[in-house]
Design a protein around this motif. Structure first.
Motif, PDB file in Angstrom:
ATOM      1  N   ALA A  69       0.866  -1.182   0.000  1.00  0.00           N
ATOM      2  CA  ALA A  69       0.000   0.000   0.000  1.00  0.00           C
ATOM      3  C   ALA A  69       0.904   1.235   0.000  1.00  0.00           C
ATOM      4  N   LYS A  71       0.621   4.347   0.133  1.00  0.00           N
ATOM      5  CA  LYS A  71       0.464   5.531   0.995  1.00  0.00           C
ATOM      6  C   LYS A  71       1.348   5.473   2.233  1.00  0.00           C
ATOM      7  N   ALA A  72       1.766   4.279   2.638  1.00  0.00           N
ATOM      8  CA  ALA A  72       2.636   4.175   3.822  1.00  0.00           C
ATOM      9  C   ALA A  72       3.970   4.869   3.589  1.00  0.00           C
ATOM     10  N   MET A 173     -11.267   0.720  10.024  1.00  0.00           N
ATOM     11  CA  MET A 173     -11.695   1.204   8.711  1.00  0.00           C
ATOM     12  C   MET A 173     -12.758   0.300   8.102  1.00  0.00           C
ATOM     13  N   HIS A 205     -12.867  -6.382  -2.213  1.00  0.00           N
ATOM     14  CA  HIS A 205     -11.816  -5.809  -1.366  1.00  0.00           C
ATOM     15  C   HIS A 205     -12.430  -5.569   0.003  1.00  0.00           C
ATOM     16  N   SER A 210      -6.216  -1.230  10.688  1.00  0.00           N
ATOM     17  CA  SER A 210      -4.790  -0.999  10.556  1.00  0.00           C
ATOM     18  C   SER A 210      -4.097  -1.211  11.893  1.00  0.00           C
ATOM     19  N   GLY A 290       1.126  -1.943   4.364  1.00  0.00           N
ATOM     20  CA  GLY A 290       1.918  -0.728   4.263  1.00  0.00           C
ATOM     21  C   GLY A 290       3.002  -0.730   5.321  1.00  0.00           C
ATOM     22  N   ARG A 291       2.618  -0.337   6.522  1.00  0.00           N
ATOM     23  CA  ARG A 291       3.635  -0.147   7.572  1.00  0.00           C
ATOM     24  C   ARG A 291       4.406  -1.415   7.913  1.00  0.00           C
TER      25      ARG A 291
HETATM   26  C1  LIG Z   1      -3.874   2.601   4.655  1.00  0.00           C
HETATM   27  C2  LIG Z   1      -4.305   1.382   3.989  1.00  0.00           C
HETATM   28  C3  LIG Z   1      -3.476   0.249   3.976  1.00  0.00           C
HETATM   29  C4  LIG Z   1      -2.158   0.206   4.675  1.00  0.00           C
HETATM   30  O1  LIG Z   1      -2.292   0.176   6.044  1.00  0.00           O
HETATM   31  P1  LIG Z   1      -1.049  -0.218   6.969  1.00  0.00           P
HETATM   32  O2  LIG Z   1      -1.538  -0.066   8.356  1.00  0.00           O
HETATM   33  O3  LIG Z   1       0.040   0.737   6.633  1.00  0.00           O
HETATM   34  O4  LIG Z   1      -0.665  -1.606   6.614  1.00  0.00           O
HETATM   35  C5  LIG Z   1      -3.909  -0.857   3.301  1.00  0.00           C
HETATM   36  N1  LIG Z   1      -5.093  -0.869   2.666  1.00  0.00           N
HETATM   37  C6  LIG Z   1      -5.929   0.197   2.652  1.00  0.00           C
HETATM   38  C7  LIG Z   1      -7.205   0.117   1.939  1.00  0.00           C
HETATM   39  C8  LIG Z   1      -5.570   1.343   3.325  1.00  0.00           C
HETATM   40  O5  LIG Z   1      -6.394   2.391   3.337  1.00  0.00           O
END
Ligand SMILES: *Cc1c(COP(=O)(O)O)cnc(C)c1O
Length: 412
Positions: A69, A71-72, A173, A205, A210, A290-291
């Motif tokens: 992901a 955005k991380a 989320m 999806h 997170s 991501g993280r």
């Molecule tokens: C932010 C996000 C991630 C990444 O989250 P991490 O906590 O960094 O692993 C993965 N999928 C979606 C849809 C996100 O919004």
């Protein structure tokens, strides 16, 4: 507290020490700071990134795809480094899509999720040929309208807002009322409408949350995600080929955090996969992280510009701050402020000698990078290292606040 004076934390031990100086990518930080030419900066270790992916591959089932992901950490060099190591990228804006498409990865391995995609972004995504995760019925209709105008037949997956949540997460989320995804109970009807539109259905999806460190909770949610996906698949207009089950794997930021038992999560996923392979033989199951991939591989390095005492307390005043590393200051959604692991990077061999607070250069008391930590005695020009800074650092911080220069980023 360990003998060398830095707060004991596995993330610190991941970086070698050369002649008393912490090294990133094999280069001592004092020299790296010379190379970069200025402090503060973020440094990411490419070798640690590679090892992290290897660890994930060892623990997760062979046929589960691993997506990053973006955005991380969207630094193009990091994304390029990860391109041959992962199976795909998840993007959440047009610029992230560009960063992904600049790598050799195939467009059908890039997916675009996120609320509020503009008409322009949808057109760009259609033209790119990536998988688009629609987050609402309206977005699906807008996409179909653009697709007809552009003559394409976009690949779509429906982002589902499940009727359960990922408990004990840093950020929730999914579950309840959400701006993300379509409520699970509305998805069957949406699938019926989708079948009448000029869209190519590829799958689902589900991303529940997170920063979760509890294998048992993640296992439970992954089971529920598979149950829900199999039920929804029965209503789908085409076989499911793309089943993104989210991620949420956390990393230990604070002293009492226990690292996630990834092997346990992997074993459970293997059991779930045997059901998916039978029920949805064409589906590729995707875990998106991501993280967990980048967080522990990066540090934020800032220089002490002043050392002062105030009514018995020591303050190390640095050239950095929350405008670069907001999360370490505790202002990125945290309920309780706790210290990220920190060290004096050029004094790794020295014992803790005092309690000091590390602050940034902004005129606000929020600009606190470490609150009363035991450190070796630090002087002006020493380098403070904030660990666990590889994810949600620079791009999740208000760099314009107080109008200081932006920090550099290097992949070493
Ligand atoms: C932010 C996000 C991630 C990444 O989250 P991490 O906590 O960094 O692993 C993965 N999928 C979606 C849809 C996100 O919004």
């Amino acid at each position: 507290m360990s003998a060398d004076g830095s707060a004991a934390h596995p993330a610190i031990d991941a970086f070698p020490v050369i002649d008393g100086c912490l090294a990133v990518g094999g280069m001592p930080l004092t020299r790296l700071a010379e190379r970069v030419g200025a402090t503060p900066f973020f440094a990411y270790d490419r070798n640690l990134l590679t090892r992290r992916i290897e660890h994930l591959r060892r623990c997760l089932p062979d046929d589960v795809h691993l997506h990053y992901a973006i955005k991380a950490n969207p630094m193009p060099a990091v994304v390029q480094h990860l391109a041959p190591l992962v199976d795909g990228f998840d993007v959440a804006s047009a610029l992230e899509m560009k960063v992904a498409l600049d790598t050799p990865i195939e467009p059908d391995r890039v997916s675009f999720a996120g609320p509020g995609k503009t008409a322009g972004e949808l057109s760009q995504a259609i033209a790119a040929g990536i998988v688009i995760h629609v987050e609402s019925e309206n977005e699906m209709r807008a996409l179909a309208a653009r697709a007809t105008a552009n003559g394409g037949r976009p690949r779509v997956a429906i982002r589902v807002n499940p009727d359960f949540e990922l408990k004990a997460s840093g950020m929730r989320m999914g579950g309840g009322a959400q701006q993300f995804g379509v409520d699970a109970e509305r998805v069957p009807q949406m699938l019926g409408e989708l079948a009448t539109l000029d869209l190519e259905f590829v799958g689902f999806h589900l991303f529940a949350g997170s920063q979760n460190l509890h294998a048992d909770i993640l296992q439970d949610v992954q089971g529920k995600i598979i149950d829900l996906s199999l039920a929804l698949a029965e209503r789908a207009p085409a076989p499911v080929r793309h089943l993104n089950i989210g991620g949420g794997f956390g990393i230990p930021y604070f002293p009492k955090d226990q690292p996630l038992d990834l092997a346990a999560v992997g074993d459970n996923l293997e059991r779930l996969m045997s059901r998916v392979r039978t029920a949805l033989p064409e589906a590729v199951v995707i875990v998106e992280l991501g993280r967990y991939i980048v967080g522990e591989c990066g540090v934020y390095v800032t220089r002490v510009v002043d050392r002062k005492e105030s009514r018995g307390e020591v303050f190390l005043i640095t050239d950095g701050g929350l405008h670069h590393q907001l999360a370490a200051s505790g202002n990125f959604g945290q309920v309780i402020r706790r210290n990220y692991p920190v060290a004096i990077g050029n004094r790794m061999g020295e014992s803790a000698a005092e309690t000091a607070s590390v602050v940034g250069c902004l005129c606000t008391p929020l600009d606190l990078l470490a609150d009363k930590v035991a450190l070796p005695r630090a002087e002006t020009d020493d380098l403070v290292v904030v660990f666990q800074s590889g994810a949600y650092g620079l791009t999740a911080s208000p760099t314009a606040f107080l109008s200081h220069p932006a920090p550099a980023e290097v992949l070493v």
